[in-house]
Design an enzyme around this catalytic site. Structure first.
Site, PDB file in Angstrom:
ATOM      1  N   TRP A  85       0.827  -1.210   0.000  1.00  0.00           N
ATOM      2  CA  TRP A  85       0.000   0.000   0.000  1.00  0.00           C
ATOM      3  C   TRP A  85       0.862   1.262   0.000  1.00  0.00           C
ATOM      4  O   TRP A  85       0.384   2.329  -0.332  1.00  0.00           O
ATOM      5  CB  TRP A  85      -0.963   0.000   1.182  1.00  0.00           C
ATOM      6  N   ARG A  86       2.133   1.110   0.349  1.00  0.00           N
ATOM      7  CA  ARG A  86       3.028   2.263   0.249  1.00  0.00           C
ATOM      8  C   ARG A  86       3.536   2.444  -1.176  1.00  0.00           C
ATOM      9  O   ARG A  86       3.861   3.562  -1.582  1.00  0.00           O
ATOM     10  CB  ARG A  86       4.226   2.088   1.183  1.00  0.00           C
TER      11      ARG A  86
ATOM     12  N   CYS B 209      11.441   0.323  18.988  1.00  0.00           N
ATOM     13  CA  CYS B 209      10.816   0.676  20.272  1.00  0.00           C
ATOM     14  C   CYS B 209       9.771  -0.381  20.627  1.00  0.00           C
ATOM     15  O   CYS B 209       8.582  -0.114  20.748  1.00  0.00           O
ATOM     16  CB  CYS B 209      10.190   2.073  20.193  1.00  0.00           C
TER      17      CYS B 209
ATOM     18  N   CYS C  47      18.062   3.428  18.237  1.00  0.00           N
ATOM     19  CA  CYS C  47      16.897   4.302  18.054  1.00  0.00           C
ATOM     20  C   CYS C  47      17.302   5.714  17.629  1.00  0.00           C
ATOM     21  O   CYS C  47      18.117   6.359  18.298  1.00  0.00           O
ATOM     22  CB  CYS C  47      16.098   4.373  19.351  1.00  0.00           C
TER      23      CYS C  47
ATOM     24  N   GLU D 113      -5.460   0.163   6.291  1.00  0.00           N
ATOM     25  CA  GLU D 113      -5.647   0.616   7.669  1.00  0.00           C
ATOM     26  C   GLU D 113      -6.733  -0.183   8.379  1.00  0.00           C
ATOM     27  O   GLU D 113      -6.636  -0.462   9.577  1.00  0.00           O
ATOM     28  CB  GLU D 113      -5.974   2.111   7.703  1.00  0.00           C
TER      29      GLU D 113
ATOM     30  N   TYR E 168      -8.191   7.156  15.121  1.00  0.00           N
ATOM     31  CA  TYR E 168      -6.904   6.755  14.563  1.00  0.00           C
ATOM     32  C   TYR E 168      -6.967   6.632  13.040  1.00  0.00           C
ATOM     33  O   TYR E 168      -6.140   7.209  12.312  1.00  0.00           O
ATOM     34  CB  TYR E 168      -6.419   5.424  15.145  1.00  0.00           C
TER      35      TYR E 168
ATOM     36  N   CYS F  64      14.591  10.976  24.313  1.00  0.00           N
ATOM     37  CA  CYS F  64      13.741  10.066  25.087  1.00  0.00           C
ATOM     38  C   CYS F  64      14.013  10.188  26.589  1.00  0.00           C
ATOM     39  O   CYS F  64      15.098   9.833  27.071  1.00  0.00           O
ATOM     40  CB  CYS F  64      13.959   8.624  24.622  1.00  0.00           C
TER      41      CYS F  64
ATOM     42  N   LEU G  26      -8.651 -13.319   9.513  1.00  0.00           N
ATOM     43  CA  LEU G  26      -8.082 -12.056  10.001  1.00  0.00           C
ATOM     44  C   LEU G  26      -8.659 -11.653  11.352  1.00  0.00           C
ATOM     45  O   LEU G  26      -8.030 -10.917  12.103  1.00  0.00           O
ATOM     46  CB  LEU G  26      -8.350 -10.916   8.999  1.00  0.00           C
ATOM     47  N   GLY G  27      -9.877 -12.120  11.650  1.00  0.00           N
ATOM     48  CA  GLY G  27     -10.483 -11.764  12.926  1.00  0.00           C
ATOM     49  C   GLY G  27     -11.136 -10.396  12.920  1.00  0.00           C
ATOM     50  O   GLY G  27     -11.069  -9.652  11.932  1.00  0.00           O
TER      51      GLY G  27
ATOM     52  N   CYS H  38      17.188   0.355  22.243  1.00  0.00           N
ATOM     53  CA  CYS H  38      17.483   1.791  22.369  1.00  0.00           C
ATOM     54  C   CYS H  38      18.787   2.219  21.678  1.00  0.00           C
ATOM     55  O   CYS H  38      18.832   3.316  21.100  1.00  0.00           O
ATOM     56  CB  CYS H  38      17.489   2.187  23.839  1.00  0.00           C
TER      57      CYS H  38
ATOM     58  N   ASP I 257      -1.773   5.219  17.288  1.00  0.00           N
ATOM     59  CA  ASP I 257      -2.051   3.792  17.451  1.00  0.00           C
ATOM     60  C   ASP I 257      -1.258   3.269  18.651  1.00  0.00           C
ATOM     61  O   ASP I 257      -0.633   4.037  19.379  1.00  0.00           O
ATOM     62  CB  ASP I 257      -1.674   3.033  16.176  1.00  0.00           C
TER      63      ASP I 257
END
Length: 361
Positions: free
Chosen positions: A22-23, A190, A200, A35, A118, A206, A78-79, A197, A136
């Site tokens: 989808w990107r 994360c 990151c 989404e 969201y 942070c 998929l639920g 870390c 999210d």
DNA sequence: TACTCGTGGCT
DNA sequence: TAGCCAAGAGT
């Protein structure tokens, strides 16, 4: 305006963004469907469903005009099947009210079934390049750590604090990339239990990392214990056909098909008694219960079940009036593949494809 | 607010 | 292994 946090994140994203279908072709329809599928569901699980869904329903018109049965069958496994029912209804609304064009306005997006705060923000930012946050679970966790935010997730205080933070740090340009970058960061670095870390890009921003408190965050509310139920299901076979019924829209596995049965009640003398009672209540039929057809354990989100399936037969003289029970259907096993089912009932159906149920007597 | 609503993968 | 967790929404 871009702060140094968003700049550092976007530099990382330009090097590390996951390649996702989808990107590669981020039309509003593609972003919308992705989404919906990604709600409470990880990317690796979604990928094959997304590809198959797009081949079946390549645009909003084909989705809107499809029977619900086809949409649920494409969603099986998929639920959270209300997502599929809501997406289907929303597609029909987009065709009827917006000529098939997904609206760009945040308030109009939120009027569509299945699109909450969201998802509206995600579509607005990713598909329409609007400067909207999309909070999210990943982004909640990241901002809770960045801010050393101690309110338990899901509380009004936490929501207000984290949505404010997400909006505050949103860059004027590339808001969609910013939101997706945070989600990628949450899925790869994360992490909930073992954050990496040292790797990151936001380490220097942070507070949790500075305090060494990253594994204590986010604070979560206590969960309630999950009950366990004993459940029965009947494989009622007559002349090579078996009886299935469609569950009511709205509740658990709404609109999906199942082998009839139900929960063991304290008043039931046993599994056989339970099954006879359920079939009488649901379908007005008296049955004979025969050999077992498998025991299936399954964990839903808020309870667990142990389901005992049995080979069953109608007692002499019993017939099912299909006009009085339109949710019921007699099908031959090969036809079961066309009916959307939850995991346990699909396991029973698959066993039926290999094994003819034994006849009681 | 608190509860409902699936499933697969991971530790 | 039994919980924990995941790109939340609806009621």
């Amino acid at each position: 305006m871009s702060d140094s946090l968003s700049s550092a994140l976007l530099v990382w994203y330009d090097q590390s963004a996951r390649v996702l279908p989808w990107r590669s072709d981020p039309t509003p329809y593609h972003i919308w469907v992705s989404e919906m599928m990604l709600q409470q569901t990880q990317v690796d699980t979604v990928l094959p469903y997304y590809q198959r869904f797009m081949s079946l329903f390549p645009d909003v018109f084909s989705l809107a005009s499809a029977p619900q049965a086809d949409v649920l069958r494409a969603w099986e496994g998929l639920g959270y099947y209300s997502r599929a029912r809501n997406l289907h209804r929303a597609a029909q609304k987009v065709v009827a009210e917006y000529s098939g064009q997904l609206p760009q306005d945040l308030a109009q997006l939120r009027q569509l079934p299945g699109i909450g705060r969201y998802t509206a923000g995600a579509i607005a930012s990713i598909a329409f390049d609007q400067p909207e946050p999309a909070l999210d679970g990943n982004i909640r966790r990241i901002f809770a750590r960045l801010l050393n935010a101690r309110h338990p997730l899901g509380t009004p205080a936490s929501d207000a604090e984290l949505w404010d933070a997400a909006r505050k740090h949103l860059p004027a340009r590339r808001a969609g990339d910013f939101n997706q970058a945070l989600m990628d960061l949450g899925a790869s670095i994360c992490l909930p239990k073992a954050p990496n870390c040292p790797a990151c890009p936001l380490r220097d921003f942070c507070q949790a990392f500075a305090l060494g408190a990253q594994k204590e965050l986010p604070v979560k509310k206590a969960k309630k214990p999950v009950p366990e139920y004993i459940v029965t299901a009947a494989v009622i076979a007559v002349e090579g056909r078996v009886l299935i019924q469609q569950r009511p829209q709205g509740g658990l596995l709404g609109g999906m098909w199942e082998f009839p049965g139900g929960k063991l009640e304290p008043s039931d003398a046993g599994l056989e008694d339970c099954l006879q009672r359920e079939i009488r209540e649901e379908l007005g039929l008296d049955i004979q219960v025969g050999a077992g057809f498998g025991v299936y354990k399954h964990a839903y989100t808020h309870f667990r079940i142990t389901l005992h399936a049995f080979c069953c037969a109608l007692l002499p003289g019993e017939t099912l009036d299909l006009s009085a029970y339109p949710q019921a259907r007699w099908v031959i096993p090969p036809e079961l593949a066309a009916y959307a089912m939850g995991k346990v009932d699909r396991q029973i159906a698959n066993r039926l494809l290999k094994t003819t149920p034994s006849t009681p007597n």
